[in-house]
Scaffold this motif. Sequence first.
Motif, mmCIF file in Angstrom:
data_model
loop_
_atom_site.group_PDB
_atom_site.id
_atom_site.type_symbol
_atom_site.label_atom_id
_atom_site.label_comp_id
_atom_site.label_asym_id
_atom_site.label_seq_id
_atom_site.Cartn_x
_atom_site.Cartn_y
_atom_site.Cartn_z
ATOM 1 N N ALA A 12 0.840 -1.193 0.000
ATOM 2 C CA ALA A 12 0.000 0.000 0.000
ATOM 3 C C ALA A 12 0.873 1.241 0.000
ATOM 4 O O ALA A 12 2.080 1.169 0.226
ATOM 5 N N PHE A 13 0.238 2.379 -0.259
ATOM 6 C CA PHE A 13 0.933 3.657 -0.191
ATOM 7 C C PHE A 13 -0.012 4.700 0.364
ATOM 8 O O PHE A 13 -1.233 4.589 0.232
ATOM 9 N N SER A 14 0.573 5.690 1.021
ATOM 10 C CA SER A 14 -0.210 6.738 1.674
ATOM 11 C C SER A 14 -0.153 8.029 0.871
ATOM 12 O O SER A 14 0.922 8.414 0.403
ATOM 13 N N VAL A 15 -1.317 8.665 0.753
ATOM 14 C CA VAL A 15 -1.420 9.947 0.054
ATOM 15 C C VAL A 15 -2.226 10.917 0.916
ATOM 16 O O VAL A 15 -3.023 10.487 1.758
ATOM 17 N N PRO A 16 -2.055 12.207 0.713
ATOM 18 C CA PRO A 16 -2.889 13.170 1.440
ATOM 19 C C PRO A 16 -4.363 12.988 1.076
ATOM 20 O O PRO A 16 -4.711 12.887 -0.116
ATOM 21 N N ALA A 17 -5.225 12.923 2.080
ATOM 22 C CA ALA A 17 -6.656 12.718 1.846
ATOM 23 C C ALA A 17 -7.244 13.805 0.955
ATOM 24 O O ALA A 17 -8.118 13.532 0.123
ATOM 25 N N GLU A 18 -6.754 15.026 1.095
ATOM 26 C CA GLU A 18 -7.300 16.139 0.301
ATOM 27 C C GLU A 18 -6.999 16.009 -1.183
ATOM 28 O O GLU A 18 -7.651 16.649 -2.008
ATOM 29 N N ALA A 19 -6.036 15.166 -1.546
ATOM 30 C CA ALA A 19 -5.668 14.981 -2.951
ATOM 31 C C ALA A 19 -6.280 13.722 -3.555
ATOM 32 O O ALA A 19 -6.050 13.412 -4.725
ATOM 33 N N PHE A 20 -7.073 12.981 -2.774
ATOM 34 C CA PHE A 20 -7.643 11.700 -3.194
ATOM 35 C C PHE A 20 -9.132 11.844 -3.476
ATOM 36 O O PHE A 20 -9.863 12.448 -2.696
ATOM 37 N N THR A 21 -9.577 11.269 -4.604
ATOM 38 C CA THR A 21 -10.988 11.343 -4.999
ATOM 39 C C THR A 21 -11.458 10.001 -5.530
ATOM 40 O O THR A 21 -10.773 9.380 -6.345
ATOM 41 N N VAL A 22 -12.632 9.575 -5.077
ATOM 42 C CA VAL A 22 -13.302 8.423 -5.686
ATOM 43 C C VAL A 22 -14.180 8.994 -6.784
ATOM 44 O O VAL A 22 -15.051 9.826 -6.521
ATOM 45 N N ASN A 23 -13.923 8.567 -8.019
ATOM 46 C CA ASN A 23 -14.621 9.146 -9.175
ATOM 47 C C ASN A 23 -15.959 8.494 -9.482
ATOM 48 O O ASN A 23 -16.871 9.161 -9.966
ATOM 49 N N SER A 24 -16.061 7.191 -9.278
ATOM 50 C CA SER A 24 -17.286 6.501 -9.663
ATOM 51 C C SER A 24 -17.465 5.232 -8.856
ATOM 52 O O SER A 24 -16.510 4.712 -8.277
ATOM 53 N N GLY A 25 -18.691 4.736 -8.841
ATOM 54 C CA GLY A 25 -18.994 3.439 -8.260
ATOM 55 C C GLY A 25 -19.463 3.490 -6.824
ATOM 56 O O GLY A 25 -19.205 4.441 -6.091
ATOM 57 N N ASP A 26 -20.182 2.431 -6.448
ATOM 58 C CA ASP A 26 -20.676 2.293 -5.086
ATOM 59 C C ASP A 26 -19.665 1.525 -4.263
ATOM 60 O O ASP A 26 -19.102 0.529 -4.713
ATOM 61 N N THR A 27 -19.460 1.989 -3.039
ATOM 62 C CA THR A 27 -18.513 1.341 -2.142
ATOM 63 C C THR A 27 -19.201 0.976 -0.830
ATOM 64 O O THR A 27 -20.259 1.514 -0.504
ATOM 65 N N ILE A 28 -18.582 0.051 -0.124
ATOM 66 C CA ILE A 28 -19.008 -0.301 1.222
ATOM 67 C C ILE A 28 -17.782 -0.218 2.120
ATOM 68 O O ILE A 28 -16.647 -0.320 1.639
ATOM 69 N N LYS A 29 -18.022 -0.027 3.417
ATOM 70 C CA LYS A 29 -16.910 0.088 4.364
ATOM 71 C C LYS A 29 -17.012 -0.981 5.438
ATOM 72 O O LYS A 29 -18.112 -1.334 5.875
ATOM 73 N N PHE A 30 -15.847 -1.449 5.828
ATOM 74 C CA PHE A 30 -15.717 -2.348 6.969
ATOM 75 C C PHE A 30 -14.917 -1.597 8.027
ATOM 76 O O PHE A 30 -13.894 -0.986 7.704
ATOM 77 N N PHE A 31 -15.385 -1.618 9.264
ATOM 78 C CA PHE A 31 -14.709 -0.911 10.347
ATOM 79 C C PHE A 31 -14.119 -1.920 11.327
ATOM 80 O O PHE A 31 -14.758 -2.921 11.652
ATOM 81 N N ARG A 32 -12.901 -1.628 11.777
ATOM 82 C CA ARG A 32 -12.241 -2.457 12.776
ATOM 83 C C ARG A 32 -11.425 -1.550 13.694
ATOM 84 O O ARG A 32 -11.203 -0.389 13.362
#
Length: 138
Positions: A44-64
């Motif tokens: 994996a790699f880390s990027v600034p959240a402000e520079a990251f965008t989800v462009n399309s599609g439905d997502t689901i989240k798992f929390f732990r």
Amino acid sequence: MQLPIKGGCLCGEVSYQCSTAPIWSVNCHCRACQMLSGAPYVSAFSVPAEAFTVNSGDTIKFFRESDNGNKVSTTYCAKCGTRLFAQSEGNQALVNIFAPTLEDAANFVPISNVYLSAAACWIEPDEKRFNFEKMPEF
């Protein structure tokens, strides 16, 4: 990596992009990554959240809960289940993108290994990388 960084899920429903270069790249050997991926480690790699965008599609989240008590959300494609990225409430300024989801993974190079204390017995970490028994604190 060439900018913008682009990627998405296996079925093509979800796509994302990032406008800045990664600030860290890693192979994570923690038990959560092992169990959530079915692999001995996850790149994996880390990027600034402000520079990251989800462009399309439905997502689901798992929390732990992480080993330090922070809630971590892992985001998946709602259709095919591809594990796309994760974010810790302990550091919401970063998004951790899973390298296999890159449109072009050829330029991904991990600089470190974390959670080597949980690494599979057959893993021999490259001594040229920064290697940590747990997650380092930045």
